[in-house]
Design a protein around this motif. Structure first.
Motif, PDB file in Angstrom:
ATOM      1  N   SER A  21      31.661  19.196   9.646  1.00 14.62           N
ATOM      2  CA  SER A  21      32.057  17.956  10.315  1.00 14.62           C
ATOM      3  C   SER A  21      32.502  18.273  11.738  1.00 14.62           C
ATOM      4  CB  SER A  21      33.210  17.294   9.551  1.00 14.62           C
ATOM      5  OG  SER A  21      32.798  16.913   8.258  1.00 14.62           O
ATOM      6  N   SER A  53      25.934  13.708  13.210  1.00 18.52           N
ATOM      7  CA  SER A  53      25.805  12.247  13.158  1.00 18.52           C
ATOM      8  C   SER A  53      25.539  11.661  14.541  1.00 18.52           C
ATOM      9  CB  SER A  53      27.065  11.625  12.549  1.00 18.52           C
ATOM     10  OG  SER A  53      27.170  11.960  11.185  1.00 18.52           O
ATOM     11  N   GLN A  76      25.640   7.247   5.771  1.00 18.89           N
ATOM     12  CA  GLN A  76      26.379   7.926   4.716  1.00 18.89           C
ATOM     13  C   GLN A  76      27.355   7.015   3.993  1.00 18.89           C
ATOM     14  OE1 GLN A  76      29.548  10.714   6.194  1.00 18.89           O
ATOM     15  NE2 GLN A  76      28.502  10.453   8.131  1.00 18.89           N
ATOM     16  N   ASP A 112      21.507  10.366   6.966  1.00 20.12           N
ATOM     17  CA  ASP A 112      22.736  10.985   7.469  1.00 20.12           C
ATOM     18  C   ASP A 112      23.738  11.120   6.328  1.00 20.12           C
ATOM     19  OD1 ASP A 112      24.844  11.939   8.924  1.00 20.12           O
ATOM     20  OD2 ASP A 112      25.239  10.079  10.001  1.00 20.12           O
ATOM     21  N   GLU A 113      23.855  12.309   5.760  1.00 24.03           N
ATOM     22  CA  GLU A 113      24.779  12.578   4.652  1.00 24.03           C
ATOM     23  C   GLU A 113      24.649  11.498   3.572  1.00 24.03           C
ATOM     24  OE1 GLU A 113      26.853  15.188   4.441  1.00 24.03           O
ATOM     25  OE2 GLU A 113      27.485  15.800   6.447  1.00 24.03           O
ATOM     26  N   THR A 146      27.112  12.125   0.342  1.00 21.23           N
ATOM     27  CA  THR A 146      28.434  12.730   0.525  1.00 21.23           C
ATOM     28  C   THR A 146      29.489  12.156  -0.417  1.00 21.23           C
ATOM     29  OG1 THR A 146      28.018  13.272   2.829  1.00 21.23           O
ATOM     30  CG2 THR A 146      30.307  13.075   2.174  1.00 21.23           C
ATOM     31  N   SER A 201      23.230  17.142   6.480  1.00 20.05           N
ATOM     32  CA  SER A 201      24.205  17.455   5.441  1.00 20.05           C
ATOM     33  C   SER A 201      25.017  18.669   5.864  1.00 20.05           C
ATOM     34  CB  SER A 201      23.509  17.728   4.102  1.00 20.05           C
ATOM     35  OG  SER A 201      24.436  18.096   3.102  1.00 20.05           O
ATOM     36  N   HIS A 202      26.196  18.828   5.240  1.00 21.05           N
ATOM     37  CA  HIS A 202      26.971  20.053   5.428  1.00 21.05           C
ATOM     38  C   HIS A 202      26.594  21.086   4.367  1.00 21.05           C
ATOM     39  CE1 HIS A 202      29.086  17.688   2.385  1.00 21.05           C
ATOM     40  NE2 HIS A 202      29.467  18.838   1.883  1.00 21.05           N
TER      41      HIS A 202
END
Length: 362
Positions: free
Chosen positions: A58, A63, A111, A191-192, A195, A224-225
């Motif tokens: 993050s 994003s 997300q 986008d994520e 999550t 994604s992370h």
């Protein structure tokens, strides 16, 4: 989507056509000496029918990058560079053309589905809305298409009359995917997308996205992370840190043997099935990404890097080729790094230098 600028889409590796090509994209918030750089010279390519993953913690700019692709950022954001979608630069599009490209040329799955869906409108109406705005269907036909899309993403057509609060988190995310597919886009930016979901629902949503992308030959850019998620879903993977791409290559190759220390740290942060050592002691990375308003000099990762050299404190690194289809922005990339049994982020053997960085043994 038809190219109107006369620019011919570029051919990527293996002769494939580049659907999306981002060139030296920079995004800053504010102006003058207080401007904050959120994205700093990103280059990436998504070929037609391919799946690219972007990974990072993050605050690394993922994003912001996703929203910049369709100019969805607030007015305070200043963009430069090029975002070529089918050869046409999104950054120079007039408003009418940009409005036509959104949803129809490229769409985004955000997300936070509960924050993206309108709480006072039925979901069937919200799925039908892009079809009506783009003049693709009459109200009746749009309603029927919304029901078809709901069934396509694994929900009953009867759910079209439901309000967002009447659905579970996984169901709302499926609605977002249905909306993204409504106008038959060639590119989906996710986008994520999983999550906030539990692991079982996350797996279902990922399989759904993967199936729909393959079935309809849609290109995918997923953020994604979690490197494991991206390695399992995407063809190629780009690792982002402090607003820049620091590594890119085949998804499985980056996940299994990242060339950049940050990529190795992300990969090792999650336990791996069948790897008892990683399950008992998953390795993380101390500290946090730097504040974009106060980036360190040199390589922005060097304050957290377990294998940094003294020169990393003042010499920044650009992406360079480190193998077939692989690029990384690190002096260590392409050279063997001693790895212990604890995991892929084990520092090289050596002694700490004056800056606290690890220096290789002679």
């Amino acid at each position: 989507m038809t190219t109107t600028t006369g620019v011919t889409p570029q051919a990527g590796a293996g002769g494939a056509t580049s659907l999306l090509e981002v060139r030296n994209l920079r995004v800053t918030y504010g102006t003058g000496p207080t401007a904050v750089p959120a994205v700093r010279g990103v280059d990436l390519t998504v070929e037609s029918g391919s799946k690219l993953g972007i990974a990072g913690e993050s605050g690394c700019g993922k994003s912001t990058l996703a929203l910049a692709l369709l100019r969805l950022l607030p007015p305070a954001a200043k963009l430069s560079g090029q975002i070529l979608l089918d050869g046409e630069d999104v950054l120079t599009m007039k408003w009418g053309r940009l409005r036509a490209v959104r949803w129809a040329g490229a769409s985004i799955v955000f997300q936070g589905a509960m924050h993206s869906l309108n709480a006072v409108h039925r979901i069937g109406d919200q799925i039908a809305e892009p079809l009506l705005l783009h003049g693709r269907a009459t109200p009746g036909a749009a309603r029927s298409r919304a029901a078809e899309l709901l069934e396509q993403v694994g929900l009953s057509a009867a759910r079209a009359d439901a309000y967002p609060h009447e659905l579970s988190g996984g169901q709302r995310q499926r609605v977002m995917i249905a909306m993204a597919l409504a106008c038959d886009p060639r590119l989906i930016v996710a986008d994520e997308p999983t999550t906030a979901l539990d692991v079982m629902i996350q797996a279902q949503i990922l399989r759904l996205i993967e199936h729909l992308v393959a079935e309809q030959n849609i290109s995918l850019l997923m953020i994604s992370h979690d490197l494991a998620v991206l390695a399992d879903t995407c063809d190629r993977l780009a690792v982002m840190y402090a607003g820049r791409i620091v590594e890119e290559g085949p998804a499985r190759g980056v996940y299994d043997a990242a060339e950049h220390p940050y990529g190795r740290a992300l990969s090792a942060a999650f336990p791996r099935i069948g790897d008892l050592a990683s399950r008992r002691a998953p390795r993380g990375l101390p500290g946090d990404p730097p504040d974009p308003a106060a980036l360190p000099s040199g390589c922005t990762f060097h304050p957290r890097c377990p294998v940094a050299l003294d020169s990393c404190a003042h010499d920044d690194q650009e992406l360079r080729d480190v193998g077939p289809g692989r690029r990384a922005a690190c002096l260590r990339a392409g050279t063997p790094i001693a790895v212990g049994t604890a995991g892929p982020t084990e520092p090289m053997s050596g002694t700490a230098g004056p800056t606290g960085a690890v220096e290789p043994s002679s």
